[in-house]
Motif scaffolding. Sequence first.
Motif, PDB file in Angstrom:
ATOM      1  N   VAL A   1      -4.026-103.078  68.938  1.00  0.00           N
ATOM      2  CA  VAL A   1      -4.718-102.900  67.668  1.00  0.00           C
ATOM      3  C   VAL A   1      -6.059-102.221  67.881  1.00  0.00           C
ATOM      4  CG1 VAL A   1      -4.994-104.086  65.482  1.00  0.00           C
ATOM      5  CG2 VAL A   1      -4.116-105.346  67.447  1.00  0.00           C
TER       6      VAL A   1
ATOM      7  N   ILE B   1      -1.714-111.340  51.414  1.00  0.00           N
ATOM      8  CA  ILE B   1      -1.604-112.776  51.228  1.00  0.00           C
ATOM      9  C   ILE B   1      -0.658-113.051  50.065  1.00  0.00           C
ATOM     10  CG2 ILE B   1      -2.884-114.865  50.708  1.00  0.00           C
ATOM     11  CD1 ILE B   1      -5.367-113.440  51.815  1.00  0.00           C
TER      12      ILE B   1
ATOM     13  N   ILE C   1      -2.947-111.471  41.172  1.00  0.00           N
ATOM     14  CA  ILE C   1      -1.551-111.765  40.851  1.00  0.00           C
ATOM     15  C   ILE C   1      -1.441-111.933  39.343  1.00  0.00           C
ATOM     16  CG2 ILE C   1       0.371-113.369  41.179  1.00  0.00           C
ATOM     17  CD1 ILE C   1      -0.938-114.266  43.757  1.00  0.00           C
TER      18      ILE C   1
ATOM     19  N   GLU D   1       0.071-110.980  59.819  1.00  0.00           N
ATOM     20  CA  GLU D   1      -1.279-110.431  59.710  1.00  0.00           C
ATOM     21  C   GLU D   1      -1.298-108.961  59.322  1.00  0.00           C
ATOM     22  OE1 GLU D   1      -2.455-111.510  63.567  1.00  0.00           O
ATOM     23  OE2 GLU D   1      -2.744-113.597  63.023  1.00  0.00           O
TER      24      GLU D   1
ATOM     25  N   TRP E   1      -7.817-113.280  59.488  1.00  0.00           N
ATOM     26  CA  TRP E   1      -6.625-114.071  59.724  1.00  0.00           C
ATOM     27  C   TRP E   1      -6.944-115.447  60.307  1.00  0.00           C
ATOM     28  CZ3 TRP E   1      -5.493-109.345  63.068  1.00  0.00           C
ATOM     29  CH2 TRP E   1      -5.229-108.242  62.245  1.00  0.00           C
TER      30      TRP E   1
ATOM     31  N   GLN F   1       0.403-101.149  65.333  1.00  0.00           N
ATOM     32  CA  GLN F   1      -0.026-100.976  66.715  1.00  0.00           C
ATOM     33  C   GLN F   1       0.345-102.203  67.539  1.00  0.00           C
ATOM     34  OE1 GLN F   1      -0.954 -98.602  68.393  1.00  0.00           O
ATOM     35  NE2 GLN F   1      -1.766 -97.047  67.060  1.00  0.00           N
ATOM     36  N   ASN F   2      -0.171-103.340  67.171  1.00  0.00           N
ATOM     37  CA  ASN F   2       0.202-104.569  67.862  1.00  0.00           C
ATOM     38  C   ASN F   2      -0.193-105.726  66.967  1.00  0.00           C
ATOM     39  OD1 ASN F   2       0.932-106.514  69.679  1.00  0.00           O
ATOM     40  ND2 ASN F   2      -0.855-106.278  70.992  1.00  0.00           N
TER      41      ASN F   2
ATOM     42  N   SER G   1      -4.640-114.256  44.939  1.00  0.00           N
ATOM     43  CA  SER G   1      -4.148-115.012  46.082  1.00  0.00           C
ATOM     44  C   SER G   1      -5.295-115.179  47.083  1.00  0.00           C
ATOM     45  CB  SER G   1      -2.967-114.287  46.730  1.00  0.00           C
ATOM     46  OG  SER G   1      -3.375-113.068  47.282  1.00  0.00           O
ATOM     47  N   PHE G   2      -5.274-116.314  47.765  1.00  0.00           N
ATOM     48  CA  PHE G   2      -6.293-116.627  48.759  1.00  0.00           C
ATOM     49  C   PHE G   2      -5.617-117.181  50.007  1.00  0.00           C
ATOM     50  CE2 PHE G   2      -8.460-117.103  44.721  1.00  0.00           C
ATOM     51  CZ  PHE G   2      -9.704-116.554  44.955  1.00  0.00           C
ATOM     52  N   ARG G   3      -6.240-116.934  51.145  1.00  0.00           N
ATOM     53  CA  ARG G   3      -5.842-117.677  52.338  1.00  0.00           C
ATOM     54  C   ARG G   3      -6.989-118.614  52.669  1.00  0.00           C
ATOM     55  NH1 ARG G   3      -3.326-114.529  57.114  1.00  0.00           N
ATOM     56  NH2 ARG G   3      -1.593-114.725  55.658  1.00  0.00           N
TER      57      ARG G   3
ATOM     58  N   LYS H   1     -13.410-108.235  49.269  1.00  0.00           N
ATOM     59  CA  LYS H   1     -12.541-107.153  49.748  1.00  0.00           C
ATOM     60  C   LYS H   1     -13.324-105.878  49.572  1.00  0.00           C
ATOM     61  CE  LYS H   1      -7.878-106.960  49.546  1.00  0.00           C
ATOM     62  NZ  LYS H   1      -7.406-107.804  50.626  1.00  0.00           N
TER      63      LYS H   1
ATOM     64  N   GLU I   1      -9.134 -95.696  53.348  1.00  0.00           N
ATOM     65  CA  GLU I   1      -8.247 -96.176  52.294  1.00  0.00           C
ATOM     66  C   GLU I   1      -8.061 -97.687  52.333  1.00  0.00           C
ATOM     67  OE1 GLU I   1      -5.883 -94.237  50.369  1.00  0.00           O
ATOM     68  OE2 GLU I   1      -6.498 -92.235  51.004  1.00  0.00           O
ATOM     69  N   MET I   2      -7.884 -98.196  53.555  1.00  0.00           N
ATOM     70  CA  MET I   2      -7.491 -99.590  53.669  1.00  0.00           C
ATOM     71  C   MET I   2      -8.628-100.518  53.269  1.00  0.00           C
ATOM     72  SD  MET I   2      -4.451 -99.707  54.336  1.00  0.00           S
ATOM     73  CE  MET I   2      -3.374-100.625  55.401  1.00  0.00           C
ATOM     74  N   PRO I   3      -8.335-101.500  52.415  1.00  0.00           N
ATOM     75  CA  PRO I   3      -9.384-102.456  52.077  1.00  0.00           C
ATOM     76  C   PRO I   3      -9.661-103.380  53.273  1.00  0.00           C
ATOM     77  CG  PRO I   3      -7.323-103.050  50.996  1.00  0.00           C
ATOM     78  CD  PRO I   3      -7.072-101.781  51.742  1.00  0.00           C
TER      79      PRO I   3
ATOM     80  N   ALA J   1      -2.281 -99.654  49.746  1.00  0.00           N
ATOM     81  CA  ALA J   1      -2.555-100.899  50.439  1.00  0.00           C
ATOM     82  C   ALA J   1      -1.860-102.035  49.694  1.00  0.00           C
ATOM     83  CB  ALA J   1      -4.052-101.145  50.478  1.00  0.00           C
TER      84      ALA J   1
ATOM     85  N   ALA K   1     -10.294-116.341  52.638  1.00  0.00           N
ATOM     86  CA  ALA K   1     -10.120-114.893  52.554  1.00  0.00           C
ATOM     87  C   ALA K   1      -9.507-114.568  51.206  1.00  0.00           C
ATOM     88  CB  ALA K   1      -9.222-114.391  53.672  1.00  0.00           C
ATOM     89  N   LEU K   2     -10.019-113.479  50.602  1.00  0.00           N
ATOM     90  CA  LEU K   2      -9.541-113.066  49.292  1.00  0.00           C
ATOM     91  C   LEU K   2      -8.317-112.175  49.467  1.00  0.00           C
ATOM     92  CD1 LEU K   2     -10.207-112.991  46.231  1.00  0.00           C
ATOM     93  CD2 LEU K   2     -11.587-110.980  46.687  1.00  0.00           C
ATOM     94  N   GLY K   3      -7.253-112.474  48.703  1.00  0.00           N
ATOM     95  CA  GLY K   3      -6.037-111.666  48.770  1.00  0.00           C
ATOM     96  C   GLY K   3      -6.010-110.614  47.687  1.00  0.00           C
ATOM     97  N   GLU K   4      -4.986-110.702  46.872  1.00  0.00           N
ATOM     98  CA  GLU K   4      -4.781-109.682  45.834  1.00  0.00           C
ATOM     99  C   GLU K   4      -4.720-110.351  44.468  1.00  0.00           C
ATOM    100  OE1 GLU K   4      -4.391-106.657  47.287  1.00  0.00           O
ATOM    101  OE2 GLU K   4      -4.604-107.813  49.125  1.00  0.00           O
TER     102      GLU K   4
END
Lengths: 657, 177, 147
Positions: free
Chosen positions: A301, C29, A594, C62, A235, C56-57, A601-603, A563, A570-572, C25, A589-592
Motif C-alpha cells: 500500500v 462502511i 445512507i 479496508e 480502519w 496494492q495490498n 454509516s459509521f465505523r 471525510k 479524487e478519493m475521499p 468513490a 470514522a465517518l462512512g457514507e
Amino acid sequence: MISELGLVFLLIAAALSVLLTLLPFYGSWRKQPGLVAMAPVLALSIFVFTGISLAILVWAFLADDFALKYVASHSSLFQPWYFKFSAVWGAHEGSLLLWAWMLTGWTAAVALKRGALTSDEHSLTLSGLGFIVLGFLLFILFTSNPFERLPTVPVDGLGLNPLLQDIALILHPPLLYMGYVGLAVSFSLAVAQLWLGEARPQTFAWARQWTLVSWAFLTLGILLGSWWAYYELGWGGWWFWDPVENASLLPWLVATALIHSLLVSEKRGQLIGWTLLLAILAFAMSLVGAFLVRSGVLTSVHAFATDPTRGTYILIYLVVVIGSALALFSARAPKMVKIKPMQIQSKETALLFNNVLLMVMTASVLLGTLYPLLLDALGMGKLSVGPPYFNAITIPLTIPLAILMGVGFYIRWKQDSVGRLAKELWWLGLFTAIAVLLAALWLMPDLQGMALLGIALTAWIGFGALAWLLNHARKTGRIAKPMLGAALAHIGFAVMIAGITLSSLYGIERDIRLAPGESVPLKEYRLHFQSVAQGAGPNYLTTEGTLRLYRGEEFIQFLHPEKRIYIGHEMPMSEVALDGRLSRDIYVALGEPIGDEGAWSFRIQYKPFIRGIWLGALLMAIGGLIAVWGRRNSTRATMATSATNAANAPKEQEALK
Amino acid sequence: MKKASWPLWIFGGLVALFVVGLMLNPRHVPSPLVGQMAPALQGTDLLSEQPIDSADFNQAWLLNAWASWCSGCYLEHSHLMELTKTQPGLVIVGLNYKDQADDAKAWLDQHGNPYQHVIFDPTGRIGMDWGLIGTPETFLIDAQGRVVDKWMGALTPERIERSLLPALQKLDAKGGR
Amino acid sequence: MKASAMKAVWSLVLLAFVSLIPLSAQAVIESYQFDTAEQKLLYQKMARELRCVVCQNQNILESTAPLAQDLRQQLYQMVRYQNADEKQIVDFMVQRYGDFVLYRPPLQANTLILWIAPFLLLLFSVYWVVSYVRQTQVDAQKEKHDD
C-alpha cells in the motif's frame, strides 16, 4: 538557477566522499597520519554540502518552484507551509536525499567522536562510511535527481498525497531514516574490525552506543508510522504486516539482537563472530528494506513510485556493500574467534538464545515477505502472505523471548544455575500469578486464555525489570542510567504486550447506520449522532459529522469525524475522531450517507489500552537513549581506567592464547 | 565458528531471487480458471433480452468482458471488430460488466458490435463467477467448455497475433473448435 | 519485438489496468446486520483475511475498490443467508481468484516451506546454541591440554 546549485553541491559531496573512502584507508595502511587527519574535515564538508543541497530543495518547496519536476509532482500552492516542507521527503527522490544527508551526519559525528577506537579502527570505519555515502549520492545523481527540471513550468503543482498530509508523517520518515542509516556505523566498524583481524572489547562498547541511538530512532520511527496508520487510515489497525512495514521491522529486530550480543562481546569477549555478523546483517536489512520498498518487486500500500532502474541500482549497491562485507566475514571471522568456554546456564547463553529467537523471527518475517516473490520466481503459483501468517509465526516466538526477558537481568555471567535462579526469583512467579489472578477477576466473564498469557508475560517482564532496578538503587543508593535505560526499555516491551493483547482481544468494532438524533451504545458509553456539515480547509473540502459522547448520562465530549476531498485528488480521505484515554480509545470514522433521511454509516470502535502499544514503544526508545546518555557520562569518568585497559589489552590477549 | 561462509551463500540466494524478482510483474495474477471447466454462463442478452446459456454453444468461443465506461475496452474494440472478419466462425460473447443498459447499447451502436451475444451483468455477479477483476478481460473457452487461456487488459494486435491466434490454431489441430 | 513496440504494448496494458477501476468513490462502511454474533465474527474475520485482488495490498474490509465492495456484499450474503462456513467461503473465493485472494496461505505443497521453515529453523537454532556452547568447552579443554 539556484536549483542547479543543489546538483552541483551534490556532485562536490560525491567527489569528497571518494576522498573520504580512499584517504583514511590509504593513510592508515601506509601509516601516514596526515592523510588520516583529513578524514574529519572531509566528513564535515560532505555533511555541509549535502545539507546545502537538501536546503536548496527545501527552499524550492517553500518557494513553490514548480519548474522542478519533483516539486511540481508533490507540492501545490494551497498546501500549508509545513506540508510543503514535509513534502520534501514525501516521495522517492527527496526522501533519498534526506536519507543521504542523515548518513553524512552520522559520518561527521563518527569523525568527531573517536572515543575508544584506535586510529586504525577509526579511519577504516570512516573510510567504510565514506564508501556508503558515495553509493547513496551516486544513486541520487544517476537515478533519482530531485532537481530535474520540467520543460514547461506549471502554474500549480499536483500536491502531496493527502494521506501524507499529516503531522506524524512529517516526523515519521526522518526518524526512521535516522535509524536505518545509523546502522551503517556499527556495520562499518564491523568491517573495519574484520579487515584489521582484531576485535577489542572496547570497540564493542563504542559500537553499542551508536547502535542504541539508531535503534531508538528506528523504534520512534516505527511507532509514529504505526500511530499514523491507526488514526489516518480509518480502519483502526496499527500494524498490517505490509512489506513496507516489514522492511522497517527487519532491521529493528536485527538491531535489537545486536544490542544484546554487543553486550556479551563487550563484557565477556564472547560471540565475537556472531556480533560482527549481526552488525553486518542489521545494515543489510536496512538496504534490503530500501530495495523492497523502492524497486517494486512486491506490492504494498505504501510503496514509492517504483522504477526497475532504481531497483537495479540498489541491488548492485547491496551486492557490493553487503556482499563484500560477508565475503570478508567468511574469510576473516574464523581466525578472529577466541575460544573461551561458555556454560549453558549463564547470561551469555541466555543472551545467545535471545539473539537466536530474534533472528528466527527476522528470518520468518523475511521469508513470509518474500515468499510470494519466491513462488512466482520459481513459477510455482501466485499467493499472498498476510497478517494471519505473520501473527501465527511471531506470537509463539515472542513467548520464549518474553520469558527470557523477565529473568535475563538476574542471570549471572559465566556460570549460573536454574536452581539458584528459581530460588532468587520465586517472588517473581508469585507476583505474576497474583497479577494473572487479578486480571482474571477483572476480565470475567469474558475470559480468554490468550489474554491471561499476555498479562502473565507483561507482569513477568515488568515486575522483573522494575524489581531489578529498585534492588540496585537500594543497594547502591543511586539509579545508574544504563540500568534505568535497560529496565525502562524492557518495561516498555511489557506495556506493549499488554496493549496488543487487550486491544486485539477485547476491542469492539461495529459498522452502524445512524440517523440524526439516534444513539448507539458502546460498552458503558453512548454515541449520539447530531448532524453533518460541509466545510473547507486550506486545500480540501470536508464533510464533518458531529457526535456527542456520553458515559451513562454524563457528557464527555463532541467527536468530529470527517471525510475530506483534497484538491486534485479524487478519493475521499477519512479523518477519524478519537476520544483517547490511557485505558481505552473510542474511535469513530465517518462512512457514507445512507438513504434520504440524513442517516450516515459509521465505523465505531472501542479499543481497550491500545495506547499501551505506542506508550510501550516510546518507553523502549527513551530507555535506549537514557542508556546511551548514562554510558557517555560514565565513560568520561572512567576514561583514565579504560586508557590503561586499552594499553593492557594486547597483553591480555596474549595471555589468553 | 569454523565455517563462516554460510551467510554469504544465503545472501547470494537472496540476491538471485531479487534479480529474478526485478523481471517479474507482481501485479500479474493468473486466473485459476485456466485449464478448468468454465463456469456456466447464463444470463439475458442485452439487445434481444433473450435468455442465453453457454451450454448451447457447442463450439469454442471467446468471452470478452467490457463496459462503456472502460477506456481499455475502447482501445481493443477495433481489434475485436477486426477479429470478426479474420475469424468468421469464431463466437465472441460480450459480458457487459457493471454498466447501464442504455449506455452499453449506445456504445455498441457507435463503435460497432463484434458480439454474437452480449450478456448484461449490471451488478457484476456473473463477472465474479469468472473471477473478473476489471475490464477488459478476455477468456477463450474450447468446445468442451474448458477455459484455454485468459487475457487481462486490452487485446492489442500483438497479443492477438502472438497469443490468441496460435491458441485458436491449436484448438483447430486438436478438434477443440 | 522492438523496444519501442514493447513499450507501446506495456503502456496500453497499463492504461487498460487504470481503467479497471471506475473513478467513483464507493462506500467503505456498510452497516450490515447479522442474525448472530458468530455470523458477525465470521464476516469480520473473513473480510480481513481476503485480499482485494485489484488493490496494492489491502484486505476487502479496508479497501474502497468497487470489487472489494462486491466481495464484501458476496461474503455477507454467504455468511448471513447461505449459512456458509469458513471453508465454503474460502473455496468460493479460491475457485474464482486463486490462492492469491487468501491472506492466510493454505497449507499445501507449495506453502510447505513457508509454514514449517520457522519451526525447523527454531529447532535447528536451539540445537546450534547448545552444541556451540558444548564445543567451546571441548575446545577450551583441548587448548589446556595442548599447553
